[in-house]
Scaffold this motif. Sequence first.
Motif, PDB file in Angstrom:
ATOM      1  N   HIS A 166       0.905  -1.242   0.079  1.00 24.79           N
ATOM      2  CA  HIS A 166      -0.050   0.097   0.078  1.00 24.79           C
ATOM      3  C   HIS A 166       0.781   1.058  -0.092  1.00 24.79           C
ATOM      4  O   HIS A 166       0.305   2.241  -0.291  1.00 24.79           O
ATOM      5  N   GLN A 167       2.168   1.334   0.237  1.00 29.13           N
ATOM      6  CA  GLN A 167       3.258   2.265   0.369  1.00 29.13           C
ATOM      7  C   GLN A 167       3.589   2.939  -1.034  1.00 29.13           C
ATOM      8  O   GLN A 167       4.121   4.066  -1.178  1.00 29.13           O
ATOM      9  N   SER A 168       3.284   2.422  -2.094  1.00 28.74           N
ATOM     10  CA  SER A 168       3.932   2.650  -3.478  1.00 28.74           C
ATOM     11  C   SER A 168       2.915   2.490  -4.458  1.00 28.74           C
ATOM     12  O   SER A 168       1.941   1.814  -4.315  1.00 28.74           O
ATOM     13  N   ALA A 169       3.154   3.234  -5.628  1.00 28.53           N
ATOM     14  CA  ALA A 169       2.325   3.213  -6.734  1.00 28.53           C
ATOM     15  C   ALA A 169       2.293   1.824  -7.535  1.00 28.53           C
ATOM     16  O   ALA A 169       1.460   1.337  -7.970  1.00 28.53           O
ATOM     17  N   LEU A 170       3.654   1.173  -7.388  1.00 27.95           N
ATOM     18  CA  LEU A 170       3.694  -0.148  -7.828  1.00 27.95           C
ATOM     19  C   LEU A 170       2.976  -1.217  -7.180  1.00 27.95           C
ATOM     20  O   LEU A 170       2.106  -1.772  -7.779  1.00 27.95           O
ATOM     21  N   GLY A 171       2.615  -1.037  -5.884  1.00 26.11           N
ATOM     22  CA  GLY A 171       1.991  -2.091  -5.141  1.00 26.11           C
ATOM     23  C   GLY A 171       0.440  -1.733  -5.114  1.00 26.11           C
ATOM     24  O   GLY A 171      -0.234  -2.649  -5.686  1.00 26.11           O
ATOM     25  N   LYS A 172       0.055  -0.379  -5.330  1.00 26.96           N
ATOM     26  CA  LYS A 172      -1.068   0.039  -5.464  1.00 26.96           C
ATOM     27  C   LYS A 172      -1.781  -0.523  -6.691  1.00 26.96           C
ATOM     28  O   LYS A 172      -3.060  -0.850  -6.904  1.00 26.96           O
ATOM     29  N   VAL A 173      -0.885  -0.328  -7.801  1.00 20.52           N
ATOM     30  CA  VAL A 173      -1.609  -0.573  -9.118  1.00 20.52           C
ATOM     31  C   VAL A 173      -1.808  -2.239  -9.374  1.00 20.52           C
ATOM     32  O   VAL A 173      -2.657  -2.383 -10.087  1.00 20.52           O
ATOM     33  N   ILE A 174      -0.991  -2.792  -8.715  1.00 18.55           N
ATOM     34  CA  ILE A 174      -1.170  -4.452  -8.588  1.00 18.55           C
ATOM     35  C   ILE A 174      -2.435  -4.789  -7.877  1.00 18.55           C
ATOM     36  O   ILE A 174      -3.297  -5.622  -8.517  1.00 18.55           O
ATOM     37  N   LEU A 175      -2.554  -4.222  -6.924  1.00 18.03           N
ATOM     38  CA  LEU A 175      -3.672  -4.455  -5.859  1.00 18.03           C
ATOM     39  C   LEU A 175      -5.102  -4.012  -6.633  1.00 18.03           C
ATOM     40  O   LEU A 175      -5.998  -4.915  -6.799  1.00 18.03           O
ATOM     41  N   ALA A 176      -5.075  -2.847  -7.344  1.00 21.62           N
ATOM     42  CA  ALA A 176      -6.197  -2.320  -7.938  1.00 21.62           C
ATOM     43  C   ALA A 176      -6.655  -3.049  -9.337  1.00 21.62           C
ATOM     44  O   ALA A 176      -7.816  -3.157  -9.650  1.00 21.62           O
ATOM     45  N   HIS A 177      -5.921  -3.831  -9.751  1.00 19.27           N
ATOM     46  CA  HIS A 177      -6.092  -4.956 -10.840  1.00 19.27           C
ATOM     47  C   HIS A 177      -6.297  -6.407 -10.695  1.00 19.27           C
ATOM     48  O   HIS A 177      -6.208  -7.289 -11.612  1.00 19.27           O
ATOM     49  N   LEU A 178      -6.077  -6.641  -9.259  1.00 19.33           N
ATOM     50  CA  LEU A 178      -6.401  -8.258  -8.857  1.00 19.33           C
ATOM     51  C   LEU A 178      -7.838  -8.397  -9.005  1.00 19.33           C
ATOM     52  O   LEU A 178      -8.846  -7.568  -8.938  1.00 19.33           O
ATOM     53  N   ASP A 179      -8.212  -9.677  -8.970  1.00 21.04           N
ATOM     54  CA  ASP A 179      -9.709 -10.066  -8.953  1.00 21.04           C
ATOM     55  C   ASP A 179     -10.119 -10.056  -7.762  1.00 21.04           C
ATOM     56  O   ASP A 179      -9.292  -9.745  -6.723  1.00 21.04           O
ATOM     57  N   GLU A 180     -11.296  -9.739  -7.263  1.00 19.39           N
ATOM     58  CA  GLU A 180     -12.119  -9.218  -6.216  1.00 19.39           C
ATOM     59  C   GLU A 180     -11.165 -10.141  -5.052  1.00 19.39           C
ATOM     60  O   GLU A 180     -11.129 -10.135  -3.790  1.00 19.39           O
ATOM     61  N   ARG A 181     -11.379 -11.639  -5.330  1.00 18.25           N
ATOM     62  CA  ARG A 181     -11.240 -12.605  -4.537  1.00 18.25           C
ATOM     63  C   ARG A 181      -9.588 -12.653  -4.003  1.00 18.25           C
ATOM     64  O   ARG A 181      -9.456 -12.430  -2.667  1.00 18.25           O
ATOM     65  N   SER A 182      -8.843 -12.367  -4.810  1.00 15.49           N
ATOM     66  CA  SER A 182      -7.406 -12.224  -4.422  1.00 15.49           C
ATOM     67  C   SER A 182      -7.164 -11.004  -3.666  1.00 15.49           C
ATOM     68  O   SER A 182      -6.390 -10.945  -2.687  1.00 15.49           O
ATOM     69  N   LEU A 183      -7.716  -9.870  -4.320  1.00 15.55           N
ATOM     70  CA  LEU A 183      -7.653  -8.622  -3.480  1.00 15.55           C
ATOM     71  C   LEU A 183      -8.185  -8.660  -2.035  1.00 15.55           C
ATOM     72  O   LEU A 183      -7.400  -8.243  -1.134  1.00 15.55           O
ATOM     73  N   ALA A 184      -9.194  -9.281  -1.753  1.00 14.63           N
ATOM     74  CA  ALA A 184      -9.858  -9.334  -0.540  1.00 14.63           C
ATOM     75  C   ALA A 184      -8.731 -10.222   0.438  1.00 14.63           C
ATOM     76  O   ALA A 184      -8.905  -9.997   1.472  1.00 14.63           O
ATOM     77  N   SER A 185      -8.198 -11.232  -0.120  1.00 14.96           N
ATOM     78  CA  SER A 185      -7.442 -12.131   0.623  1.00 14.96           C
ATOM     79  C   SER A 185      -6.043 -11.417   1.013  1.00 14.96           C
ATOM     80  O   SER A 185      -5.863 -11.577   2.202  1.00 14.96           O
ATOM     81  N   ILE A 186      -5.478 -10.587  -0.029  1.00 13.68           N
ATOM     82  CA  ILE A 186      -4.417  -9.912   0.325  1.00 13.68           C
ATOM     83  C   ILE A 186      -4.866  -8.837   1.609  1.00 13.68           C
ATOM     84  O   ILE A 186      -4.174  -8.559   2.372  1.00 13.68           O
ATOM     85  N   LEU A 187      -5.761  -7.883   1.423  1.00 14.17           N
ATOM     86  CA  LEU A 187      -6.352  -6.930   2.361  1.00 14.17           C
ATOM     87  C   LEU A 187      -6.526  -7.415   3.525  1.00 14.17           C
ATOM     88  O   LEU A 187      -6.294  -6.512   4.553  1.00 14.17           O
ATOM     89  N   SER A 188      -7.083  -8.484   3.713  1.00  8.91           N
ATOM     90  CA  SER A 188      -7.431  -9.177   4.973  1.00  8.91           C
ATOM     91  C   SER A 188      -6.288  -9.397   5.880  1.00  8.91           C
ATOM     92  O   SER A 188      -6.239  -9.572   6.981  1.00  8.91           O
ATOM     93  N   LYS A 189      -5.002  -9.596   5.267  1.00  7.92           N
ATOM     94  CA  LYS A 189      -3.609  -9.801   5.880  1.00  7.92           C
ATOM     95  C   LYS A 189      -2.866  -8.629   5.956  1.00  7.92           C
ATOM     96  O   LYS A 189      -1.825  -8.776   6.891  1.00  7.92           O
ATOM     97  N   MET A 190      -3.165  -7.484   5.530  1.00  5.68           N
ATOM     98  CA  MET A 190      -2.504  -6.222   5.285  1.00  5.68           C
ATOM     99  C   MET A 190      -2.609  -5.358   6.743  1.00  5.68           C
ATOM    100  O   MET A 190      -3.990  -5.344   7.148  1.00  5.68           O
TER     101      MET A 190
END
Length: 251
Positions: free
Chosen positions: A132-156
């Motif tokens: 979440h701290q950089s444009a690189l990480g944010k742009v990857i998160l923004a383009h993940l499918d909802e299930r993958s995104l939710a899984s990562i965000l739950s651990k962040m």
Amino acid sequence: MAQNELSTLKRGLLVLELVKKKEGITLAGVMKELHLSKSTAFRFLTTLEEMKYIYKIQTQYFFNRKMFSEETGERSNKDRASLHSIYQVAQSLQMSTYLGKVDGTDLVMTQVIHSPFLNSADEEIGNRSKLHQSALGKVILAHLDERSLASILSKMSLERATKNTFQDSQLFRYHLKSIQEDSYAFDDEERIVGIRCVAVPVFRNKKVVAALAVAAPAEQINRSNIKQIATKLKWGSKAVTKEIETIESIH
């Protein structure tokens, strides 16, 4: 073997050696360096490409090191991760250029290039930061499918790197949606004070696999030139994908 055949073989090897030495050379470059006609240079390059000794990305030819077993065994993971198209992005934008991928809740650098944009900064490969701290990480998160995104965000945990780092989880979600719509992310001194970054996703088989970005002092990246930078990065992202596909197709 006839003398003319030896001469042809010698010139072909000279072309191969030149491509190996230059790490990216055009047809015109081969013609100039070896004093060959356009048709002759094209014939040699096409033959070497068909034999998989070299490969072509856009207008440039590159040496295919994996064709030579003694080199293949010795090449490091860093070398294998090196993509020529990223150098073209760095040279075009004249800014430090980065390629990164996701590992858990971290962003991991896989390629880094600084001025004069001729060599990889190998000492920075493997560096980690929170997604979440950089444009690189944010742009990857923004383009993940909802299930993958939710899984990562739950651990962040939204740890702060600077006073500009996102810490509100709900606001961060809205921010990711905006990034997805724009197809690029902007890091406004969120990881390092004084440094701004613009990043775009890199896709493979329609799935985001990495991110490509440039970073520079805040005065060099501003609201007036972000879209122009993002446009060039998107071109670079497509070139990276094409290069990965080209390399995979010849092995």
